[in-house]
Motif scaffolding. Structure first.
Motif, PDB file in Angstrom:
ATOM      1  N   TYR A 114      19.506   7.058  -8.128  1.00  0.00           N
ATOM      2  CA  TYR A 114      20.918   7.182  -7.730  1.00  0.00           C
ATOM      3  C   TYR A 114      21.585   5.848  -7.463  1.00  0.00           C
ATOM      4  CZ  TYR A 114      18.545   6.513  -3.293  1.00  0.00           C
ATOM      5  OH  TYR A 114      17.751   6.014  -2.309  1.00  0.00           O
ATOM      6  N   THR A 119      21.444  -7.547   1.585  1.00  0.00           N
ATOM      7  CA  THR A 119      21.079  -6.436   0.726  1.00  0.00           C
ATOM      8  C   THR A 119      20.736  -6.985  -0.653  1.00  0.00           C
ATOM      9  OG1 THR A 119      21.818  -4.288  -0.135  1.00  0.00           O
ATOM     10  CG2 THR A 119      23.534  -5.940   0.190  1.00  0.00           C
ATOM     11  N   PRO A 175      16.292  -7.484  -1.329  1.00  0.00           N
ATOM     12  CA  PRO A 175      16.387  -8.831  -0.767  1.00  0.00           C
ATOM     13  C   PRO A 175      15.029  -9.514  -0.560  1.00  0.00           C
ATOM     14  CG  PRO A 175      17.114  -7.160   0.833  1.00  0.00           C
ATOM     15  CD  PRO A 175      16.973  -6.478  -0.476  1.00  0.00           C
ATOM     16  N   ASN A 206      13.911  -1.875   0.693  1.00  0.00           N
ATOM     17  CA  ASN A 206      13.094  -0.708   0.366  1.00  0.00           C
ATOM     18  C   ASN A 206      11.765  -0.733   1.121  1.00  0.00           C
ATOM     19  OD1 ASN A 206      11.281  -2.361  -1.130  1.00  0.00           O
ATOM     20  ND2 ASN A 206      12.450  -2.023  -3.026  1.00  0.00           N
ATOM     21  N   ASN A 211      17.106   4.800   6.122  1.00  0.00           N
ATOM     22  CA  ASN A 211      18.228   5.249   5.286  1.00  0.00           C
ATOM     23  C   ASN A 211      17.742   6.346   4.360  1.00  0.00           C
ATOM     24  OD1 ASN A 211      19.780   3.219   6.382  1.00  0.00           O
ATOM     25  ND2 ASN A 211      20.153   2.158   4.445  1.00  0.00           N
TER      26      ASN A 211
END
Ligand code: SAM
Length: 323
Positions: free
Chosen positions: A33, A75, A79, A106, A167
């Motif tokens: 996504y 970000t 990163p 992540n 997140n």
């Protein structure tokens, strides 16, 4: 300088005190996504030479902080893939007046990096985690490395990168049944679960959005019913729910949400050094070009001010059919 007294206010009365900086477009995941922070490949003068050095990023952060932009989020891309990410953090952390320096990642490299990042001045992290199911994790991210991400979360917590936020992008029929499991997982870890509405930014195909977009209204109502306290954050009008067992859940509902846009306090800096006015819009002002051409701090500040002058809510309150 206090974040309560922002110096930059746009034409819509919105204070700007945050900067979301992409430090690389490269990523080791291929999330189905991903909005790529609103940057289409080839949209700018990209290329290795256009990556901002740690020193350049430090100067940009200092200049921004002098204007009252005192919250920085790093970000990407991912990163932590930048070999000099610790130097990047150290240079930015040196900007006087910064009150928040965080990173969204992540998590796959945090087990190795969390302590160094914290020592360099990173204050906290958001770790993207959409599912605790290894097969779904692989389907969503294209990588079979849930254990590495879970180890990264532990390392970040150990290193004091708190409050740690998880997140979770809500995907209809894919992970929406996992929300309460994620709430419990976050609570156990002492983390905050941030449930994010899928955004159809450039790069997210319409078919994909139609198949997976989940409305967060039902979840918001259920959280409101269960919560013992609810606040609305200054940033993007995000509701935050405190549940009786200690769990904390924040919702990010940007889609067709004029209240979200009315409370947007951020500018964005692309990995190739352009100031982007909104995730959803292509407009951007080159900052790195002038910086490399040797302009003064005052001239860099003028570019920030111009960007603030130009920004507009993507969803406006008076638009028909938008709330
Ligand atoms: N690689 C890093 C990470 O995973 O956090 C940083 C970049 S990623 C684009 C930043 C955040 O944007 C992640 O939490 C991700 O889940 C979220 N995100 C990406 N595409 C999205 C979309 N279409 N809608 C909502 N959130 C999205």
């Amino acid at each position: 300088m206090s974040p309560k007294t922002p110096l930059l206010i746009d034409r819509f009365g919105r204070p700007v005190d945050g900067l979301r900086i992409s430090i690389t477009d490269a990523c080791n995941f291929a999330c189905i996504y991903c909005h790529r922070e609103g940057v289409r490949p080839g949209a700018g003068p990209a290329g290795q030479e256009r990556l901002m050095s740690p020193e350049e990023l430090g100067r940009i952060a200092r200049v921004a902080a002098e204007l009252g932009i005192v919250k920085v989020k790093l970000t990407g891309g991912e990163p932590t893939l930048r070999p000099d990410v610790v130097d990047v953090v150290a240079e930015i952390a040196a900007a006087p007046g910064l009150v928040d320096l965080s990173m969204t990642t992540n998590g796959s490299r945090l087990a190795d990096l969390a302590y160094e990042l914290a020592e360099a001045g990173l204050m906290r992290v958001n770790v993207s985690l959409d599912t605790l199911d290894p097969a779904k994790f692989k389907f969503i991210t294209g990588r079979d490395c849930l254990p590495e991400v879970l180890a990264g979360i532990e390392a970040a917590l150990d290193a004091g990168l708190r409050p740690l936020k998880l997140n979770m992008v809500l995907l209809r029929g894919l992970n929406d049944h996992e929300v309460w499991r994620m709430v419990e997982f976050a609570r156990e870890k002492g983390a905050i679960l941030q449930v994010i509405e899928l955004v159809r930014a450039p790069g997210v195909p319409e078919r994909f959005y139609a198949a997976y977009h989940a409305d967060l209204a039902g979840l918001e109502a259920e959280l409101a019913r269960r919560a013992e306290r609810v606040i609305r954050r200054e940033l993007q009008d995000r509701p935050k729910f405190f549940l009786p067992d200690g769990a904390e859940v924040e919702l990010v509902r940007p889609v067709h949400n004029s209240r979200f846009c009315a409370k947007c306090r951020r500018l964005r800096l692309t990995a190739d050094g352009r100031l982007k006015l909104c995730l959803m819009r292509p407009d951007a002002l080159d900052l790195l070009g002038p910086l490399r051409a040797g302009v003064s701090d005052e001239e860099l500040k003028a570019i920030f001010k111009r960007a603030v002058e130009l920004r507009e809510p993507f969803y406006k309150a008076d638009a028909i059919g938008q709330s």
